[in-house]
Design a protein around this motif. Sequence first.
Motif, short mmCIF file in Angstrom:
data_model
loop_
_atom_site.label_atom_id
_atom_site.label_comp_id
_atom_site.label_asym_id
_atom_site.label_seq_id
_atom_site.Cartn_x
_atom_site.Cartn_y
_atom_site.Cartn_z
N VAL A 1 0.28 12.02 3.52
CA VAL A 1 -0.49 11.97 4.61
C VAL A 1 -2.02 11.65 4.49
N ILE A 2 -2.30 12.65 3.57
CA ILE A 2 -3.92 12.73 3.46
C ILE A 2 -4.48 11.73 2.82
N VAL A 3 -3.59 11.04 1.61
CA VAL A 3 -4.01 9.95 0.93
C VAL A 3 -4.31 8.69 1.73
N ASN A 4 -3.42 8.62 2.60
CA ASN A 4 -3.00 7.41 3.59
C ASN A 4 -4.46 7.22 4.54
N GLY A 5 -4.88 8.62 4.88
CA GLY A 5 -6.19 8.63 5.49
C GLY A 5 -7.39 7.64 4.95
N PHE A 6 -7.30 7.46 3.55
CA PHE A 6 -8.28 6.93 3.01
C PHE A 6 -8.08 5.29 3.05
N ILE B 1 -9.84 19.12 8.27
CA ILE B 1 -9.76 19.42 6.86
C ILE B 1 -8.95 20.75 7.15
N TYR B 2 -9.40 21.89 7.81
CA TYR B 2 -9.08 23.04 7.89
C TYR B 2 -7.59 23.13 8.18
N LEU B 3 -7.18 22.27 9.04
CA LEU B 3 -5.79 22.31 9.63
C LEU B 3 -4.87 21.81 8.49
N TRP B 4 -5.40 20.68 7.65
CA TRP B 4 -4.59 20.34 6.49
C TRP B 4 -4.62 21.38 5.55
N PHE B 5 -5.63 22.17 5.22
CA PHE B 5 -5.59 23.22 4.18
C PHE B 5 -4.74 24.27 4.42
N VAL B 6 -4.48 24.82 6.01
CA VAL B 6 -3.57 25.55 6.17
C VAL B 6 -2.14 25.15 5.89
N THR B 7 -1.82 23.81 6.20
CA THR B 7 -0.44 23.24 6.07
C THR B 7 -0.07 23.23 4.71
N LEU B 8 -1.16 22.82 3.79
CA LEU B 8 -0.85 22.62 2.48
C LEU B 8 -0.85 23.78 1.71
N THR B 9 -1.33 24.88 2.07
CA THR B 9 -1.61 26.17 1.40
C THR B 9 -0.48 27.32 1.77
N ARG B 10 -0.17 27.25 3.22
CA ARG B 10 0.60 28.22 3.79
C ARG B 10 2.05 27.63 3.96
N GLN C 1 0.64 -1.35 -0.02
CA GLN C 1 -0.17 -0.13 0.18
C GLN C 1 0.97 1.46 0.11
N VAL C 2 2.15 1.36 0.45
CA VAL C 2 3.05 2.31 0.43
C VAL C 2 3.06 2.93 -1.00
N ILE C 3 3.37 1.80 -1.92
CA ILE C 3 3.58 2.13 -3.18
C ILE C 3 2.55 2.87 -3.76
N LEU C 4 1.40 2.19 -3.63
CA LEU C 4 0.07 2.62 -4.27
C LEU C 4 -0.26 4.21 -3.69
N VAL C 5 -0.18 4.35 -2.38
CA VAL C 5 -0.51 5.83 -1.83
C VAL C 5 0.37 6.58 -2.43
N ALA C 6 1.75 6.35 -2.69
CA ALA C 6 2.52 7.29 -3.15
C ALA C 6 2.33 7.56 -4.36
N PHE C 7 1.85 6.60 -5.30
CA PHE C 7 1.22 6.98 -6.79
C PHE C 7 0.03 7.87 -6.76
N LEU C 8 -0.85 7.80 -5.75
CA LEU C 8 -2.04 8.37 -5.73
C LEU C 8 -1.60 9.78 -5.11
N PHE D 1 -8.08 -2.83 2.32
CA PHE D 1 -9.51 -3.03 2.24
C PHE D 1 -10.21 -2.62 3.76
N SER D 2 -9.36 -2.33 4.62
CA SER D 2 -9.83 -2.25 6.04
C SER D 2 -11.20 -1.07 5.98
N PRO D 3 -12.27 -1.48 6.70
CA PRO D 3 -13.47 -0.55 7.11
C PRO D 3 -13.00 0.44 8.07
N LEU D 4 -11.77 0.39 8.80
CA LEU D 4 -11.33 1.16 9.79
C LEU D 4 -10.31 2.10 9.50
N TRP D 5 -10.60 3.42 8.68
CA TRP D 5 -9.59 4.12 8.19
C TRP D 5 -9.91 5.63 8.73
N GLY D 6 -8.78 6.42 8.63
CA GLY D 6 -8.53 7.49 9.26
C GLY D 6 -9.87 8.51 9.11
#
Length: 386
Positions: A350-355, A327-336, A166-173, A305-310
């Motif tokens: 990190v954000i994609v890993n949450g899915f 989401i606001y905290l990640w938005f500030v991090t990403l934009t500022r 999953q590390v490789i897949l998440v990196a591609f996403l 495939f886990s139903p327990l995700w971030g």
Amino acid sequence: MLSSRHQSRRQLATVQALLVGLVALFAIATASALLNNAGLINVFLGLMIISEPFIFLAALISVPFTQDSLDQFKNWILRFGAIHLGLALLQKVGLTTGLLAHTRMTIEDNIQGVFYLSSGGHVVGASASLVFGLYYYVSAKTMPVWIRTSVLAAVMAQVLFADAKQVILVAFLAWGCLIFSKITDFKVAFQYIIAAGLLGYTFYWCIYNVDFFSAYRGWIRPHIYGPNGDATVLKTTPFRVIPNHYNSFLNWFFGLGPGHTIGRIGGWMIRDYWSLVGPMGATTHPVTDLVWSRWRGNYLDSSFFSPLWGWAGIWGDLGLLGLGSYIYLWFVTLTRITKDDVSRFLVLNVIVNGFIFTLMEEPGFTLTSIVLVGLRWHELRIKGRG
């Protein structure tokens, strides 16, 4: 943060924006706990797990680093990454030769670096090494290219040895999200698309032609991903189970309470450390066991495939308002705070890993990513690009 001096106006505004998000998250978590009779220890643990990266980031960008002090701190952090990577590769040798005894898990699951003999440590360890390797390759400009390339090769070896698919897949996403965010810059986006296409085709070819990559074939089953496919049904379990336990329309906004659903606190931590947190007044909720029962024993037993995700866990615990503040905290991090493609990729990773699973709430991975983002912010600031 309060005692730091020599902050620019932009730097101070960024820290204040993070603090606003953290205060909002605290208020919502407290309200959710009161609404759902959650224990005080639930509030504390839940907040620390999801907010500590932003607390740390706010403190880090408040430090008035000079070039010399930044280099010292950077070298100190990079040594941790190098030790972790070296331990993981040594564990491969030790486990293969029998010098190290492995647990009931497979040998691959025991290649964990500094997270040795922890549950799921092979994914956490591989994810931490990946972000370390990418950051080192970009930031260590004074080192020869062959050394930086060798570090990246060692990182990929760890990912493959640990079977952390999953590390490789998440990196591609995450890379795909980065490309999408650069659509306005067609030249750069086109370069990234070509690079992603070539790398993706090479990887696909390796899956079917190199035994070392054959484990990835297990995910290539299109029939399980349709609207009614087994993977889709399993992954969306929280959206069917959690609302069935709402007692008020307020639950839509404040959730079922910190640690009461399927996040890291409710899904694992309270259960695993009940002897410690139980006497402190920790509380649980039937939703956790219900979701676990849908996954336990399922033939799709991969964490992918886990139903327990971030993201689902934060929504379940804190509702739409809690999810919005997060989401606001990640938005500030990403934009500022992210000022180049490397730091944007680290955040998107990190954000994609949450899915996928609860890796977004794993301090060993998230804090590693955040400290590298903060370091990159300081590097570019000193160079006049921040």
